[in-house]
Design a protein around this motif. Structure first.
Motif, short mmCIF file in Angstrom:
data_model
loop_
_atom_site.label_atom_id
_atom_site.label_comp_id
_atom_site.label_asym_id
_atom_site.label_seq_id
_atom_site.Cartn_x
_atom_site.Cartn_y
_atom_site.Cartn_z
N HIS A 12 41.86 -6.47 -22.88
CA HIS A 12 42.51 -5.16 -23.03
C HIS A 12 41.43 -4.09 -23.08
N SER A 53 42.18 8.88 -21.92
CA SER A 53 43.51 9.26 -22.37
C SER A 53 44.09 10.37 -21.48
N GLU A 55 50.49 -0.71 -21.52
CA GLU A 55 50.96 -0.25 -22.85
C GLU A 55 51.14 1.25 -22.79
N LEU A 56 51.90 1.69 -21.81
CA LEU A 56 52.03 3.14 -21.63
C LEU A 56 52.94 3.74 -22.69
N GLY A 57 52.57 4.90 -23.13
CA GLY A 57 53.40 5.64 -24.08
C GLY A 57 53.79 6.98 -23.45
N ARG A 58 52.79 7.84 -23.34
CA ARG A 58 53.00 9.18 -22.81
C ARG A 58 53.73 9.17 -21.45
N PHE A 95 41.18 0.50 -23.20
CA PHE A 95 41.78 1.84 -23.10
C PHE A 95 40.59 2.81 -23.06
N ALA A 121 54.20 1.76 -25.96
CA ALA A 121 53.42 2.10 -27.15
C ALA A 121 54.35 2.77 -28.16
N ARG A 157 39.99 -6.75 -27.25
CA ARG A 157 39.85 -5.38 -26.76
C ARG A 157 38.40 -5.10 -26.40
N ASP A 165 54.40 -2.34 -27.88
CA ASP A 165 53.01 -2.35 -28.33
C ASP A 165 52.99 -1.72 -29.72
N SER A 205 48.26 -4.36 -30.90
CA SER A 205 46.95 -3.77 -30.59
C SER A 205 46.58 -2.81 -31.71
N HIS A 243 54.34 11.36 -28.45
CA HIS A 243 53.37 11.99 -29.37
C HIS A 243 53.86 13.38 -29.79
N SER A 260 46.58 -1.18 -20.79
CA SER A 260 46.84 -0.29 -21.92
C SER A 260 47.49 1.03 -21.50
N GLY A 261 47.21 2.08 -22.27
CA GLY A 261 47.82 3.39 -21.98
C GLY A 261 46.90 4.26 -21.15
N GLY A 262 47.14 5.55 -21.20
CA GLY A 262 46.20 6.47 -20.59
C GLY A 262 46.66 7.15 -19.32
C1 LIG Z 1 48.15 5.21 -28.06
C2 LIG Z 1 47.99 3.89 -27.43
C3 LIG Z 1 48.65 3.59 -26.22
C4 LIG Z 1 49.48 4.60 -25.47
O1 LIG Z 1 48.73 5.65 -25.04
P1 LIG Z 1 49.36 6.77 -24.07
O2 LIG Z 1 48.26 7.76 -23.93
O3 LIG Z 1 50.55 7.29 -24.76
O4 LIG Z 1 49.69 6.08 -22.79
C5 LIG Z 1 48.50 2.32 -25.71
N1 LIG Z 1 47.76 1.39 -26.34
C6 LIG Z 1 47.12 1.63 -27.49
C7 LIG Z 1 46.33 0.55 -28.14
C8 LIG Z 1 47.21 2.89 -28.06
O5 LIG Z 1 46.56 3.14 -29.21
#
Ligand SMILES: *Cc1c(COP(=O)(O)O)cnc(C)c1O
Length: 423
Positions: free
Chosen positions: A188, A193, A273-276, A190, A53, A141, A74, A97, A371, A229-231
């Motif tokens: 998809h 979080s 779609e991991l970010g954190r 999410f 992400a 989604r 992503d 996304s 973030h 996705s993320g979360g």
């Molecule tokens: C923010 C976001 C993510 C990443 O979320 P994290 O909490 O960082 O894992 C993935 N997909 C979408 C669509 C997002 O908006």
């Protein structure tokens, strides 16, 4: 559990000689070990792919590390697409996304060959009118609404979230997209979080797998991938237990074998779609105590402020703080640790028990790798900090310079005053 910085005091003393505080520091070794573990945990799935992400940490140097492990990007905005293109992530290496999407972003995503993940039923028409066709591969989604619960704990409130389509809309969307020429489908969702539990992904997976089976049965659409996705969260607090990505991967595999395989859908790829989870723990904000203030409370004033890390001000989020060199001293002083904004929310910690802090002490604010810098802003005309990479061999690399006043004033460059503001 105690939280220990990924950098030692000795290392940091050297680094702060080279780079003035504040700055965000990233841990290459940690990033690599984590992405390797993620890939191993999902190796059972042939098509597995993580789309990082980009919004979480939009730095090409850091994303390029993940690219070495086959990760895609992503994206959900024009500049995120630009960044991806610049590092060679194009075509199906991009998951787009987005929501409330401006037309020119769909045009650009389509030009790059990105996989487009539609946030809403009405976006089918909007997309078709905007780019003139429906891509052969398309994703939708999903938002089942209601509350997302694990056991009796409410994890999040999808019914209150602006994202995704209802169940009815999702089924209708697949039918319509199919008649418009779509051949390969993705789903998809999410739904929660920053989950610090190994159960979130497997539960989400089961919901999506069951919907996927029904969608395939009812619409005949070929489902190519399911995007979880993320979360997946991280333990910001020292008393939280970290997720175990291997347990999570196994949990998703179990649901896959229970639901998808018997339905003849054992070829579905799992995307994330991991970010954190990918970057959060592998970044920290390095700042120095520059003032102490004794009034109705005890304050420590730092050279960083909320423009460098907004989460505490915005969400009341906890970020652990280590006073470098005082790790073993008793936490017998209660402080508000603040930045310099004219905004009382500008506090990295409130009523935090810490060792006695002296002016000049270096503070490490943990878990800012996702973030963190990315949410930065310019209130009070404060400038964004540098980003520095601590490499595996212990050397450092500047991966984004700090903003200068010229950057801040750049948008006046077309005015006469712009000349005066040039420095
Ligand atoms: C923010 C976001 C993510 C990443 O979320 P994290 O909490 O960082 O894992 C993935 N997909 C979408 C669509 C997002 O908006």
């Amino acid at each position: 559990m105690s939280k220990v910085p990924f950098v030692t005091k000795e290392q940091l003393d050297n680094i702060t000689k080279e780079y003035p505080t504040p700055f965000h520091l990233y841990d290459e070794k940690g990033i690599r070990e984590n992405v390797k573990a993620l890939k191993e945990a999902f190796a059972w799935n042939k098509g597995f792919k993580e789309y990082f992400a980009v919004k979480a940490t939009p730095n090409p140097f850091l994303i390029n590390i993940l690219r070495e492990y086959g990760c895609g990007c992503d994206c959900s905005s024009y500049t995120e697409l630009m960044l991806s293109e610049a590092i060679g992530a194009v075509g199906e290496d991009i998951m787009f996304s987005s929501n409330a999407t401006p037309a020119q972003e769909f045009v650009y995503a389509d030009k790059l060959g990105a996989i487009i993940n539609l946030d809403d039923f009405t976006h089918i028409d909007f997309l078709e009118k905007t780019i003139g066709h429906i891509p052969e591969t398309i994703s939708c989604r999903y938002n089942p609404g209601g509350l997302f619960k694990i056991s009796n704990d409410i994890m999040d409130n999808p019914g209150d979230a602006k994202y995704g389509m209802t169940t009815e809309q999702l089924f209708e969307a697949f039918k319509v997209l199919k008649t418009k020429g779509a051949k390969e489908f993705g789903i998809h969702a999410f739904l929660a979080s920053n989950t610090v539990t190994n159960e979130y992904y497997p539960m989400l997976a089961k919901i999506l797998f069951e919907v996927a089976v029904k969608l395939q049965e009812e619409t005949g659409a070929h489902i190519k991938f399911i995007n979880l996705s993320g979360g997946i969260g991280i333990p910001y607090r020292p008393d939280q237990e970290a997720n175990d990505i291997y347990v999570i991967g196994e949990g998703v595999r179990k649901a896959y074998e229970e639901v998808l395989v018997p339905a003849g859908m054992g070829d579905v790829a799992i995307y994330t779609e991991l970010g954190r989870y990918m970057m959060g723990p592998y970044g920290c904000l390095v700042t120095k105590a520059i003032h102490e203030k004794h009034t109705h409370k005890e304050y420590i004033g730092c050279d960083a402020c909320a423009v460098n890390l907004m989460r505490p001000a915005m969400y009341g989020a906890y970020h652990h703080i280590t006073v470098m060199g005082k790790e073993n001293e008793p936490c017998d002083h209660m402080y508000d640790v603040t930045g310099s904004l004219c905004e009382n929310n500008d506090k990295f910690a409130i009523d935090r028990m810490l060792p006695k802090i002296d002016i000049g002490d270096t503070l490490v604010i943990h878990d800012t790798g996702a973030h963190g810098f990315a949410m930065g802003y310019n209130y009070n005309g404060k400038l964004k900090s540098a980003e520095v990479l601590l490499k595996e061999d212990g050397t450092t690399q500047l991966i984004r310079r700090a903003e200068t006043p010229a950057d801040y004033f750049a948008t006046f460059d077309c005015f006469e005053i712009g000349e005066k503001l040039k420095k």
